[in-house]
Write a protein that holds these residues in place. Structure first.
Motif, PDB file in Angstrom:
ATOM      1  N   TYR A  40       0.834  -1.191   0.000  1.00 16.13           N
ATOM      2  CA  TYR A  40       0.000   0.000   0.000  1.00 16.13           C
ATOM      3  C   TYR A  40       0.877   1.252   0.000  1.00 16.13           C
ATOM      4  CZ  TYR A  40      -3.768  -3.159   1.480  1.00 16.13           C
ATOM      5  OH  TYR A  40      -4.688  -4.183   1.551  1.00 16.13           O
ATOM      6  N   PHE A  99      -4.229   0.695  -2.103  1.00 17.48           N
ATOM      7  CA  PHE A  99      -3.767  -0.624  -2.525  1.00 17.48           C
ATOM      8  C   PHE A  99      -2.957  -0.530  -3.811  1.00 17.48           C
ATOM      9  CE2 PHE A  99      -3.739  -5.102  -2.982  1.00 17.48           C
ATOM     10  CZ  PHE A  99      -4.153  -5.442  -4.262  1.00 17.48           C
ATOM     11  N   GLN A 126      -1.024  -7.130  -4.732  1.00 19.96           N
ATOM     12  CA  GLN A 126      -0.914  -8.231  -3.786  1.00 19.96           C
ATOM     13  C   GLN A 126      -0.166  -9.385  -4.453  1.00 19.96           C
ATOM     14  OE1 GLN A 126      -4.237 -11.181  -2.649  1.00 19.96           O
ATOM     15  NE2 GLN A 126      -4.233  -9.775  -0.911  1.00 19.96           N
ATOM     16  N   LEU A 158       3.580   0.759   2.861  1.00 17.62           N
ATOM     17  CA  LEU A 158       3.235  -0.251   3.842  1.00 17.62           C
ATOM     18  C   LEU A 158       3.068  -1.608   3.182  1.00 17.62           C
ATOM     19  CD1 LEU A 158       0.448   1.899   5.508  1.00 17.62           C
ATOM     20  CD2 LEU A 158       2.534   1.187   6.690  1.00 17.62           C
ATOM     21  N   SER A 171      -0.919 -11.764   5.091  1.00 18.41           N
ATOM     22  CA  SER A 171      -2.142 -12.485   5.426  1.00 18.41           C
ATOM     23  C   SER A 171      -1.996 -13.930   5.006  1.00 18.41           C
ATOM     24  CB  SER A 171      -3.346 -11.830   4.741  1.00 18.41           C
ATOM     25  OG  SER A 171      -3.161 -11.757   3.337  1.00 18.41           O
ATOM     26  N   GLN A 197      -3.814 -16.444   2.809  1.00 14.83           N
ATOM     27  CA  GLN A 197      -4.837 -16.579   1.773  1.00 14.83           C
ATOM     28  C   GLN A 197      -5.576 -17.888   1.916  1.00 14.83           C
ATOM     29  OE1 GLN A 197      -5.431 -14.108  -0.036  1.00 14.83           O
ATOM     30  NE2 GLN A 197      -6.285 -14.646  -2.011  1.00 14.83           N
ATOM     31  N   SER A 252      -8.092 -16.895   6.174  1.00 16.45           N
ATOM     32  CA  SER A 252      -8.638 -15.753   6.909  1.00 16.45           C
ATOM     33  C   SER A 252      -8.447 -14.485   6.096  1.00 16.45           C
ATOM     34  CB  SER A 252      -7.951 -15.616   8.269  1.00 16.45           C
ATOM     35  OG  SER A 252      -6.604 -15.254   8.104  1.00 16.45           O
ATOM     36  N   TYR A 253      -9.184 -13.471   6.470  1.00 18.37           N
ATOM     37  CA  TYR A 253      -9.112 -12.212   5.751  1.00 18.37           C
ATOM     38  C   TYR A 253      -8.119 -11.233   6.360  1.00 18.37           C
ATOM     39  CZ  TYR A 253     -13.589 -13.367   3.466  1.00 18.37           C
ATOM     40  OH  TYR A 253     -14.588 -13.941   2.736  1.00 18.37           O
ATOM     41  N   GLU A 254      -7.749 -11.457   7.629  1.00 15.29           N
ATOM     42  CA  GLU A 254      -6.994 -10.440   8.351  1.00 15.29           C
ATOM     43  C   GLU A 254      -5.665 -10.122   7.690  1.00 15.29           C
ATOM     44  OE1 GLU A 254      -9.594 -12.565  11.370  1.00 15.29           O
ATOM     45  OE2 GLU A 254      -8.232 -13.181   9.758  1.00 15.29           O
ATOM     46  N   GLN A 255      -5.394  -8.819   7.534  1.00 20.86           N
ATOM     47  CA  GLN A 255      -4.111  -8.359   7.034  1.00 20.86           C
ATOM     48  C   GLN A 255      -3.409  -7.602   8.159  1.00 20.86           C
ATOM     49  OE1 GLN A 255      -4.009  -6.310   3.267  1.00 20.86           O
ATOM     50  NE2 GLN A 255      -5.510  -7.659   2.328  1.00 20.86           N
ATOM     51  N   TYR A 256      -2.141  -7.943   8.367  1.00 20.09           N
ATOM     52  CA  TYR A 256      -1.352  -7.333   9.426  1.00 20.09           C
ATOM     53  C   TYR A 256      -0.226  -6.525   8.804  1.00 20.09           C
ATOM     54  CZ  TYR A 256      -4.044 -10.392  12.404  1.00 20.09           C
ATOM     55  OH  TYR A 256      -5.094 -11.018  13.040  1.00 20.09           O
ATOM     56  N   PHE A 257      -0.140  -5.264   9.227  1.00 24.09           N
ATOM     57  CA  PHE A 257       0.773  -4.325   8.593  1.00 24.09           C
ATOM     58  C   PHE A 257       2.128  -4.253   9.296  1.00 24.09           C
ATOM     59  CE2 PHE A 257      -1.528  -1.950   5.352  1.00 24.09           C
ATOM     60  CZ  PHE A 257      -2.829  -2.368   5.585  1.00 24.09           C
ATOM     61  N   GLY A 258       3.132  -3.938   8.488  1.00 19.46           N
ATOM     62  CA  GLY A 258       4.439  -3.596   9.019  1.00 19.46           C
ATOM     63  C   GLY A 258       4.479  -2.116   9.354  1.00 19.46           C
ATOM     64  N   TYR A 262     -15.921  -8.027   3.679  1.00 23.33           N
ATOM     65  CA  TYR A 262     -15.054  -8.020   4.852  1.00 23.33           C
ATOM     66  C   TYR A 262     -14.769  -6.575   5.211  1.00 23.33           C
ATOM     67  CZ  TYR A 262     -10.850  -8.627   7.712  1.00 23.33           C
ATOM     68  OH  TYR A 262      -9.929  -8.580   8.724  1.00 23.33           O
ATOM     69  N   TYR A 290      -8.843  -0.245  11.490  1.00 23.11           N
ATOM     70  CA  TYR A 290      -7.443  -0.148  11.874  1.00 23.11           C
ATOM     71  C   TYR A 290      -7.212   1.113  12.694  1.00 23.11           C
ATOM     72  CZ  TYR A 290      -6.138  -3.886   8.625  1.00 23.11           C
ATOM     73  OH  TYR A 290      -6.008  -5.093   7.985  1.00 23.11           O
ATOM     74  N   PRO A 344      -0.656   0.684  10.391  1.00 22.96           N
ATOM     75  CA  PRO A 344      -2.013   0.449  10.905  1.00 22.96           C
ATOM     76  C   PRO A 344      -2.095  -0.863  11.687  1.00 22.96           C
ATOM     77  CG  PRO A 344      -2.074   1.125   8.603  1.00 22.96           C
ATOM     78  CD  PRO A 344      -0.642   0.842   8.925  1.00 22.96           C
ATOM     79  N   LEU A 349      -4.704  -3.702  13.212  1.00 25.99           N
ATOM     80  CA  LEU A 349      -6.060  -4.233  13.158  1.00 25.99           C
ATOM     81  C   LEU A 349      -6.644  -4.304  14.566  1.00 25.99           C
ATOM     82  CD1 LEU A 349      -8.290  -5.639  11.431  1.00 25.99           C
ATOM     83  CD2 LEU A 349      -7.155  -7.800  11.952  1.00 25.99           C
ATOM     84  N   ASP A 360     -12.769  -6.537  13.290  1.00 30.89           N
ATOM     85  CA  ASP A 360     -13.267  -6.703  11.936  1.00 30.89           C
ATOM     86  C   ASP A 360     -14.606  -7.436  11.968  1.00 30.89           C
ATOM     87  OD1 ASP A 360     -10.924  -9.431  11.093  1.00 30.89           O
ATOM     88  OD2 ASP A 360     -12.516  -9.300  12.591  1.00 30.89           O
ATOM     89  N   ARG A 373     -17.485  -9.659   9.224  1.00 33.22           N
ATOM     90  CA  ARG A 373     -17.764 -10.210   7.899  1.00 33.22           C
ATOM     91  C   ARG A 373     -19.236 -10.029   7.581  1.00 33.22           C
ATOM     92  NH1 ARG A 373     -13.615 -15.396   8.067  1.00 33.22           N
ATOM     93  NH2 ARG A 373     -11.981 -14.205   9.099  1.00 33.22           N
ATOM     94  N   ASN A 409     -10.149 -10.831  -0.973  1.00 29.17           N
ATOM     95  CA  ASN A 409      -9.241 -10.025  -0.148  1.00 29.17           C
ATOM     96  C   ASN A 409      -8.036  -9.489  -0.908  1.00 29.17           C
ATOM     97  OD1 ASN A 409      -8.662  -8.869   2.326  1.00 29.17           O
ATOM     98  ND2 ASN A 409      -7.352 -10.557   2.962  1.00 29.17           N
ATOM     99  N   ASP A 442      -8.002  -6.599  -2.827  1.00 26.83           N
ATOM    100  CA  ASP A 442      -8.168  -5.196  -3.215  1.00 26.83           C
ATOM    101  C   ASP A 442      -8.847  -4.454  -2.069  1.00 26.83           C
ATOM    102  OD1 ASP A 442      -9.835  -3.395  -5.943  1.00 26.83           O
ATOM    103  OD2 ASP A 442      -8.417  -2.765  -4.404  1.00 26.83           O
ATOM    104  N   MET A 443      -8.150  -4.275  -0.964  1.00 26.08           N
ATOM    105  CA  MET A 443      -8.720  -3.616   0.197  1.00 26.08           C
ATOM    106  C   MET A 443      -8.694  -2.111   0.002  1.00 26.08           C
ATOM    107  SD  MET A 443      -7.783  -4.090   4.225  1.00 26.08           S
ATOM    108  CE  MET A 443      -8.244  -5.811   4.207  1.00 26.08           C
TER     109      MET A 443
END
Lengths: 113, 112
Positions: free
Chosen positions: A35, A45, A48, A90, A94, A96, A99-105, B32, B36, B44, B46, B49, B51, B97, B99-100
């Motif tokens: 991102y 975005f 990916q 950023l 995640s 694939q 789960s949907y959760e994305q964790y950022f650096g 979804y 954040y 950011p 999380l 969240d 669904r 997931n 294209d957030m």
């Protein structure tokens, strides 16, 4: 469990140059998203990577490109830098398909002069 | 493409009060909806969240509600504390997931 790491922390480049940013995904994650966050805005975005291939792309020109390696780490390359490329970059990891959760650096702050 | 609008852009509350941030989206295929929290100089984080098959989710002082028909969702923070001060972003993602899209952010200030 190791979190998402990015390098370098800060970078200053001149217009027209090229830059490579790096990201190590959280352990157990197989997908990396990149991102761009301009000052005072939400992240946008870029693309990916999943299974070492691009798996979706936002509205960014081809001079933004990436790679994903077998260990799931990733690079973002930007060619022909423009002043507007100055931003916080950023990456988020995640898992694939599970789960949907994305964790950022923490991000890489790029300044183009 | 997906369009995410977030309101308000700034919010100031007294410690102990509640804070509510709202987001609307345009693509009915989105399913979804994360929130954040971003502190100065950090990426950011999380915080919660939801669904599309769930209408509400709560985690201690934080809750999120989703109205799929109206295409809007909200973040609720109760008993706010000074450490809740940060920029909060809503986001929307399709089922795969990849294209957030993020809102523009809400700067929350909690005054002691």
């Amino acid at each position: 469990e190791t979190g998402v790491t990015q390098s370098p922390t800060h970078l200053i480049k001149t217009r027209g140059q090229q830059v490579t940013l790096r990201c190590s995904s959280q352990s157990g994650h197989n997908t990396v998203s990149w991102y761009q966050q301009a000052l005072g805005q939400g992240p946008q975005f870029i693309f990916q990577y999943y299974r070492e291939e691009e798996n979706g792309r936002g509205n960014f020109p081809p001079r933004f490109s990436g790679l994903q390696f077998p260990n799931y780490s990733s690079e973002l390359n930007v060619n022909a830098l423009e002043l507007d490329d100055s931003a916080l970059y950023l990456c988020a990891s995640s898992l694939q398909g599970t789960s949907y959760e994305q964790y950022f650096g923490p991000g890489t702050r790029l300044t183009v002069t | 493409g997906e369009n995410v609008e977030q309101h308000p852009s700034t919010l100031s509350v007294q410690e102990g009060d509640s804070a509510v941030i709202k987001c609307t989206y345009s693509d009915s295929a989105s399913n979804y909806f994360p929130w954040y929290k971003q502190e100065l100089g950090k990426g950011p984080q999380l915080i919660i969240d939801i669904r599309s098959n769930v209408g509400e989710k709560k985690d201690q002082r934080i809750a999120v509600t989703l109205n799929k028909t109206a295409k809007h969702f909200s973040l609720h923070i109760t008993e706010t504390q000074p450490e809740d001060s940060a920029v909060y972003f809503c986001a929307v993602s399709p089922y795969n997931n990849n294209d957030m899209r993020f809102g523009a952010g809400t700067r929350l200030t909690v005054k002691p």
